[in-house]
Design an enzyme around this catalytic site. Structure first.
Site, PDB file in Angstrom:
ATOM      1  N   GLY A 111       0.787  -1.242   0.000  1.00  0.00           N
ATOM      2  CA  GLY A 111       0.000   0.000   0.000  1.00  0.00           C
ATOM      3  C   GLY A 111       0.812   1.282   0.000  1.00  0.00           C
ATOM      4  N   ASP A 131      -4.883   2.892  10.737  1.00  0.00           N
ATOM      5  CA  ASP A 131      -6.315   2.661  10.964  1.00  0.00           C
ATOM      6  C   ASP A 131      -6.489   2.182  12.409  1.00  0.00           C
ATOM      7  OD1 ASP A 131      -9.029   2.327  10.282  1.00  0.00           O
ATOM      8  OD2 ASP A 131      -8.722   0.296   9.542  1.00  0.00           O
TER       9      ASP A 131
END
Ligand code: IMP
Length: 178
Positions: free
Chosen positions: A43, A102
């Site tokens: 990512g 997150d």
């Protein structure tokens, strides 16, 4: 705009501006230090490649890979190493570069592993931060943008391995993953 994207949060110009600012701050903080920039696959790759070119101090780069969600939209808390670093971090200043913070499970794990290897320092740079979702005790030292609780894709971020190549960061339509 991609048909699965509901809204663009940050376009190419906004991302370029913010990455340049982060690069400047990192260049100042690490001037004269032995900097190892560690990208978290996959990512962070797009952000990483722009960020290192915005850093003016000499650096070495390396990558690590950890397990991802598969087709879900949240981590389970269990993080698995898929690829470790090729180089030693002992005595060096480590900057972990991640796409998004997150729950914090992934970065907490990576931070603790790096700290156990006797580095000079360990810091975290995350392009995006979703603090409302945090369950692990971890924060980033450099953050591109703090975002609300939405599932975002593009600029390296995926859903089920898709959308990484979008040049912007956008909110994925709920119907795509529900
Ligand atoms: P954490 O362990 O819950 O902090 O999750 C970190 C990883 O989950 C990130 O590196 C991303 O790969 C993925 N992730 C978390 N939120 C999103 C999102 O909104 N879009 C895409 N990937 C996400």
């Amino acid at each position: 705009m991609n048909q699965d994207v509901k809204e663009i949060l940050y376009d190419e110009a906004a991302l370029a501006r913010r990455v340049a600012e982060l690069g400047k701050a990192i260049s100042q903080d690490y001037a004269g230090k032995d900097l190892l920039v560690v990208g978290v696959l996959k990512g962070a790759v797009v952000f990483f490649s722009d960020l290192i070119r915005a850093i003016e101090t000499p650096l070495e780069m390396d990558f690590i890979a950890v397990s991802s969600y598969g087709r879900q939209t949240s981590t389970t808390g269990k993080v698995r190493f898929i690829k470790d670093l090729d180089v030693s971090v002992e005595g060096r200043h480590v900057l972990i570069v991640e796409d998004i913070l997150d729950t914090g499970n992934t970065l907490k794990y990576l931070y603790d592993v790096m700290c156990s290897r006797k580095p000079a320092s360990v810091k975290i740079c995350a392009l995006l931060d979703k603090p409302s979702r945090r369950t692990a005790e971890i924060d980033a030292d450099y953050v591109g943008y703090v975002i609300p609780n939405a599932f975002v894709v593009g600029y390296g971020l995926d859903y089920a391995e898709r959308y990484r190549n979008l040049p912007y960061i956008g909110v994925l339509k709920e119907e795509v993953y529900q």
